[in-house]
Each structure stands twice: as structure tokens, then as C-alpha cells.
Design a protein around this motif. Structure first.
Motif, short mmCIF file in Angstrom:
data_model
loop_
_atom_site.label_atom_id
_atom_site.label_comp_id
_atom_site.label_asym_id
_atom_site.label_seq_id
_atom_site.Cartn_x
_atom_site.Cartn_y
_atom_site.Cartn_z
N PRO A 16 0.99 -1.24 0.37
CA PRO A 16 0.05 0.17 0.00
C PRO A 16 0.75 1.29 -0.04
O PRO A 16 1.15 2.11 0.86
CB PRO A 16 -0.61 -0.16 1.59
N VAL A 17 1.43 1.79 -1.41
CA VAL A 17 2.28 2.51 -1.61
C VAL A 17 2.53 3.48 -2.41
O VAL A 17 2.40 2.24 -3.38
CB VAL A 17 3.73 3.05 -0.80
N ARG A 50 3.60 4.03 -5.06
CA ARG A 50 4.41 3.75 -5.95
C ARG A 50 4.11 1.98 -6.76
O ARG A 50 3.92 1.77 -7.57
CB ARG A 50 6.15 3.24 -5.85
N ALA A 51 4.22 1.25 -5.41
CA ALA A 51 3.79 0.25 -6.49
C ALA A 51 2.36 -0.44 -6.29
O ALA A 51 1.67 -0.94 -7.21
CB ALA A 51 3.53 -0.65 -5.04
N VAL A 52 1.17 0.84 -6.26
CA VAL A 52 -0.07 0.32 -6.40
C VAL A 52 -0.37 1.15 -8.19
O VAL A 52 -0.83 0.38 -8.72
CB VAL A 52 -0.92 1.84 -5.82
N ARG A 53 0.51 2.51 -7.89
CA ARG A 53 0.80 2.23 -9.92
C ARG A 53 1.43 1.40 -10.67
O ARG A 53 0.71 1.04 -11.97
CB ARG A 53 1.51 3.50 -10.20
N ARG A 54 2.16 1.14 -10.52
CA ARG A 54 2.82 -0.17 -11.15
C ARG A 54 1.71 -1.39 -10.60
O ARG A 54 1.75 -1.87 -12.14
CB ARG A 54 4.20 -0.59 -10.51
N ALA A 55 1.16 -1.68 -10.02
CA ALA A 55 -0.31 -3.39 -10.39
C ALA A 55 -1.10 -1.99 -11.37
O ALA A 55 -1.81 -3.45 -11.87
CB ALA A 55 -0.45 -3.03 -8.64
N VAL A 56 -1.60 -1.34 -11.17
CA VAL A 56 -2.62 -0.37 -11.87
C VAL A 56 -1.74 -0.82 -13.54
O VAL A 56 -2.96 -1.42 -14.23
CB VAL A 56 -2.81 -0.01 -11.72
N SER A 57 -1.35 -0.53 -14.09
CA SER A 57 -0.24 -0.59 -14.99
C SER A 57 -0.47 -1.30 -15.80
O SER A 57 -0.60 -2.27 -16.56
CB SER A 57 0.97 0.32 -14.92
N LYS A 58 0.58 -2.62 -14.20
CA LYS A 58 0.28 -4.35 -15.21
C LYS A 58 -1.32 -5.18 -15.17
O LYS A 58 -1.46 -5.44 -16.21
CB LYS A 58 0.87 -4.68 -13.81
N GLU A 80 -4.92 -8.54 9.06
CA GLU A 80 -3.79 -7.93 8.28
C GLU A 80 -4.25 -7.88 7.13
O GLU A 80 -3.90 -6.60 6.22
CB GLU A 80 -2.60 -8.58 8.81
N LYS A 81 -4.86 -8.97 6.28
CA LYS A 81 -4.81 -8.89 4.60
C LYS A 81 -5.55 -8.19 4.43
O LYS A 81 -6.29 -7.52 3.50
CB LYS A 81 -6.02 -10.10 4.63
N VAL A 82 -7.32 -7.37 5.13
CA VAL A 82 -8.15 -6.40 5.40
C VAL A 82 -7.46 -5.32 5.08
O VAL A 82 -7.98 -4.37 4.74
CB VAL A 82 -9.48 -6.38 6.15
N LYS A 83 -6.66 -5.06 6.71
CA LYS A 83 -6.13 -3.84 6.83
C LYS A 83 -5.04 -3.56 5.43
O LYS A 83 -5.05 -2.23 4.88
CB LYS A 83 -5.43 -3.55 7.80
N LYS A 103 -7.70 -2.39 2.02
CA LYS A 103 -8.46 -1.22 2.28
C LYS A 103 -7.05 0.11 1.63
O LYS A 103 -7.10 0.72 1.59
CB LYS A 103 -8.49 -0.49 3.73
N ASN A 104 -6.20 -0.21 2.32
CA ASN A 104 -4.44 0.71 2.49
C ASN A 104 -4.90 0.84 1.10
O ASN A 104 -4.33 1.62 0.89
CB ASN A 104 -3.56 0.59 3.15
N VAL A 105 -4.30 -0.19 0.17
CA VAL A 105 -4.39 -0.13 -1.00
C VAL A 105 -5.47 0.67 -2.25
O VAL A 105 -5.33 1.34 -2.69
CB VAL A 105 -4.00 -1.42 -1.43
N ILE A 106 -6.49 0.53 -1.45
CA ILE A 106 -8.04 1.11 -2.24
C ILE A 106 -7.50 2.15 -2.12
O ILE A 106 -8.30 3.15 -3.11
CB ILE A 106 -9.49 0.56 -2.28
N GLY A 107 -7.27 2.78 -0.65
CA GLY A 107 -7.20 4.41 -0.72
C GLY A 107 -6.19 4.91 -1.95
O GLY A 107 -6.34 5.97 -1.67
N LYS A 108 -5.10 4.47 -1.35
CA LYS A 108 -3.94 5.03 -2.18
C LYS A 108 -4.71 5.13 -3.98
O LYS A 108 -4.44 6.02 -4.32
CB LYS A 108 -2.37 3.46 -2.18
#
Length: 479
Positions: A363-364, A366-374, A401-404, A407-412
Motif C-alpha cells: 500500500p504505497v 509507487r507500488a499501486v501505480r505499477r500494479a494498476v499499469s500491469k 491483516e489482509k483486510v487492513k 483497505k490501504n491499497v484501495i485508499g492509495k
């Protein structure tokens, strides 16, 4: 018992009665009205024969005139009007060889599949219920009209329809009906993939999709979805799971159904506890998801772990592992969906969601941007729903832990979308023509350079300026 018929339906019935014939609303529309549900369509049965029906109305369509059905068009709506009939022999277990018209309503109702679908109504005679359909509605029972073995021998698809109605209505299949289906499950081999697909699809998006367990327990899925039987029989031996692969998958379909309906709180019937914030997030995620994509999501949940029985290994501690199951599952799902004649778009979307259903994102931004691009911006909200349903169908002690994290990934992700951050080559402030004008040779090199420029921008979105990108491009091309 009074039913308020729509004006067009009353008009058709009255017109036929004025001509000296009987006419009734019949089947599912009567059933749904008695249940307080809005019928999807209204069918009419009559003692008048097809050619006379055609003569009574200005606009008609010969929908199935050979079998007595004429569609009467009123405005932009069609109403199927069918002559009372008796079906001939069902030599192939699917279709009657011929039909014989009759003037006897009871004979027509007696050829129908289930008691709850064998009721008729008009304003003059009221409700005609020759086979105790009202009682079965009150008792929540799916029961064949007459001998269930005979009904299923006539048309084997009726067995799967019994399960589908059970799912749509939340009813129990009557024991003799259930036993007759169990004895004849193999006859589903006679049924086309298209008809199986239609019933399975309706079941998966129904209010009670978990009724697919009945299709398994009666032996039906063994015929048209044997992979599901393997799933139901595969124990996972893993601390993250307390159910077999199949039971986990069915529960995830049920949970997805709750996410996609307005009554999201019904999820509590399937999950021991729902972590805070999940329902609020899933309610926002489902916005904009249409009927077709809802079916895709339910199919994904049914098949997301389809490869687990194939790839499962057990280590020296007795723990089960499923390395590579998303990739193998993508491949298997394609074969299953094509076998069941799903359309190419459904196959494509379901495959991608299965491939990435277990993809864990840090859930940062940079990582979320790369995931969406992929993965693809177009399926991200669907993927988040898939991952939530998957998590909540696992062992509750592993939820937190998984839900937390999710949730943070979706927020980013939401922040990235609001910021209109570049996520694909089309979003770059430069294109192939710009690169050619800058002296870069046309061809594969252009694609390579654009890909590397996107990589830079995904890392640092502020780099998405034409002059900066041109400078990077020249360095890349010269390297």
C-alpha cells in the motif's frame, strides 16, 4: 385471490375472451406476483389457436408458431401468447417431437415443470391452481408437476432449473423431485452447453447462489462442471483456510452476491464477523458495475481457485501449498468457459481477474501505480471486490491483516485516480510521432522507448512533461 394485471395483459386476455376463447396469464408472472415480486415478463395461455391469435392483433411475431406461440406486440413490448397444448414424446430428452393443441387448460398446466409455475389467472375466473402451487409457494418448495421422473425424462434441463429456482426463490427442492434428479443427473449430457450456461448464470447471480451445492450433491455438476467436484473434495490443509477449495469458492460467490446487492448487510449470514469499513468500501466499488460484469464477478469467485486441486502440494509439516494456481486457473477457466459457450469478452475479463486474484500489492503509491499499469485500470475495482470476497471466505483468524492491507491499497488507488496520475502509455505527455520527430527510428524501438518512459513516470509522475520525456527518450535511444 386477486392479482392486478398490467393493462396490456388485460387487453390481450379480454380481446380473446370477447372472441369466445379462454385466456389467462400463466407461469412465472403469476408465481412472482403472488410472491410480491415484479415479473420480468408476462406470458399468456389461451384456447385460441395461433392463426386466430394473429388475426386478433395488429402486430404479431411468429415466435414459435409451430409449437403454438405468437408474440403480440403492444407499443415496444412483446407478450408471448401460447395455445393450450399437450407435448408429444421427448425422444431426445430435450424437445417434444410434436405438440397437440387442446381446449383443456388443466392438460396444458399439467405438462409444465414445477407446481409454482403451473398456475394461471384472469379477472373472470381468478386463480387456477390445479397442482397446489400456492401451498408450495407458502411452504417454500420446488416440486415437479406430477411424476418428477417423467418431467425430467421429458427435458433433463428441468433438473438444473429446479436448482436455479431454488437459488432465485430460496426454496427447498422437494425430496421426490430431488431423488429423481439424482437418479437422472447423467441425462444432462443431452443438453446443449448454451442451455446449461443460461441456467448456471441465473443461479450464480441469484439471491441464494449457494444452492449450487444441490447441483453438486445430486451429481449434476459432475456432468457439466467436473472441475467443481474436484474442488469440493479437496481439503486445503492450510491455516488460512477452514473449508475445502469448493466450499471456500461457493462461500466467496455468496459473499460477492452480498456485495453486489443493495442488502449488503446480508453478508453477516455468511461471515462470522465483517471487519470495519469493508461494507462501506465495497458499496463504493460496486458503483457502475453493470449486470453483465456482476455475472463475471460471480463466475470469477466460483472458478478463482479451480486449479488448486491440480497444483496442490503438501510439505513435511502437512501444510498444503498451491504455487502457481492463479496462472493455471486462468488457463483452466478459459477452457471451462469456452466449453460452456460464454462470450469472448466474458472469457477475457474472467481470465484476467483469476490471474491476478491473489496478487498482493504493497500500500504505497509507487507500488499501486505499477500494479494498476500491469493489471489494467479497467478491472481494478472488480479485482478489489474479488480480493475482499476471497479474504472473507477464508479462515476468520487471518482476516485482520489482509483486510487492513487491502483497505490501504484501495485508499492509495483512489488518490491516484483523483490525481489523474499517468498509468499507461496513452497517458504519457508524448507519443510515437513525437519520438520520430526527435529522430528516433520508427518501428519496435518506438515501443521500447515509450515503455521505458512509462516506467520512469510510474516511479515519478512529475516526470510526465513533454520536454523532460524527450530528454529521457534521447538518452534511452542513444544507450
Amino acid at each position: 385471490m386477486e392479482i392486478i394485471l398490467p393493462g396490456d395483459v388485460s387487453y390481450i386476455i379480454n380481446r380473446l375472451e370477447e372472441a369466445g376463447y379462454e385466456a389467462y396469464a400463466v407461469g412465472g408472472c403469476v408465481r412472482d406476483t403472488l410472491l410480491g415480486r415484479e415479473p420480468l415478463d408476462w406470458d399468456i395461455t389461451t384456447s385460441a389457436e395461433p392463426l386466430f391469435i394473429k388475426s386478433c392483433f395488429r402486430r404479431t411475431v411468429d415466435t414459435g408458431i409451430k409449437h403454438g406461440t405468437v408474440t403480440v406486440m403492444i407499443g415496444g413490448t412483446g407478450y408471448e401468447v401460447t395455445t393450450y397444448r399437450i407435448d408429444g414424446k421427448y425422444e431426445d430428452g430435450r424437445h417434444p417431437e410434436n405438440v397437440e393443441f387442446t381446449s383443456n387448460l388443466r392438460l396444458d398446466l399439467g405438462r409444465r415443470d414445477f407446481t409454482v409455475n403451473a398456475m394461471a389467472y384472469n379477472n373472470k375466473s381468478g386463480l387456477i391452481d390445479e397442482f397446489n402451487g400456492v401451498k408450495d409457494l407458502k411452504d417454500g418448495i420446488i416440486r415437479c408437476v406430477g411424476n418428477p421422473g417423467s418431467r425430467f425424462d421429458e427435458d433433463a434441463l428441468r433438473m438444473l432449473r429446479a436448482v436455479r429456482f431454488s437459488g432465485q426463490l430460496g426454496f427447498t427442492i422437494e425430496e421426490n423431485t430431488r431423488q429423481a434428479a439424482t437418479e437422472r443427473a447423467e441425462n444432462l449430457k443431452k443438453i446443449s452447453a448454451e442451455r446449461i450456461r443460461t441456467e448456471l448464470s441465473k443461479l450464480l447471480v441469484s439471491k441464494y447462489p449457494g444452492k449450487i451445492r444441490e447441483a453438486y450433491n445430486t451429481g449434476m455438476t459432475k456432468v457439466f462442471l467436473p472441475e467443481f467436484d474436484k474442488m469440493m473434495e479437496t481439503v486445503q490443509y492450510n491455516p488460512h483456510h477452514i473449508y475445502t477449495v469448493g466450499e471456500h469458492s461457493v462461500r466467496s460467490v455468496e459473499i460477492m452476491g452480498c456485495f453486489l446487492r443493495e442488502d449488503g448487510n446480508s453478508i453477516r449470514n455468511h461471515v462470522s464477523f465483517v471487519p470495519e469499513g469493508v461494507l462501506e468500501q465495497t458499496e463504493k466499488l460496486r458503483t457502475g458495475i453493470d449486470k453483465k460484469h456482476k455475472l463475471m464477478l460471480c463466475i470469477v469467485m466460483l472458478l478463482h481457485d479451480v486449479a488448486k486441486p491440480e497444483v496442490m502440494t503438501v510439505d513435511e509439516n502437512g501444510t498444503g501449498h498451491f504455487y502457481g494456481h492463479p496462472q493455471k486457473g486462468e488457463e483452466m477457466a478459459e477452457g471451462i468457459l469456452k466449453r460452456l459457450s460464454f462470450d469472448n469478452n466474458t472469457v477475457s475479463v474472467v481470465k484476467r481477474l483469476i490471474k491476478y486474484h491473489d496478487y498482493r500489492i504493497v500500500p504505497v503509491k509507487r507500488a499501486v501505480r505499477r500494479a494498476v499499469s500491469k493489471i489494467g485500470r479497467d478491472i481494478m475495482e472488480m479485482l478489489f471486490l474479488v480480493q475482499y470476497a476471497d479474504i472473507l471466505a477464508q479462515n476468520p483468524v487471518t482476516f485482520e491483516e489482509k483486510v487492513k492491507n487491502l483497505k490501504n491499497v484501495i485508499g492509495k488507488y483512489k488518490e491516484i485516480i483523483e490525481e489523474e496520475t499517468p498509468l499507461c502509455i496513452k497517458d504519457l505527455d508524448i507519443n510515437g510521432n513525437d519520438l520520430i520527430s526527435a529522430g528516433i527510428k520508427p518501428g519496435p524501438e518506438i515501443g521500447r522507448v515509450l515503455g521505458m518512459l512509462l516506467d520512469i513516470v510510474l516511479e515519478e509522475p512529475g516526470q510526465n512533461k513533454k520536454d523532460i520525456l524527450l530528454s529521457h527518450a534521447k538518452e534511452i535511444a542513444g544507450a
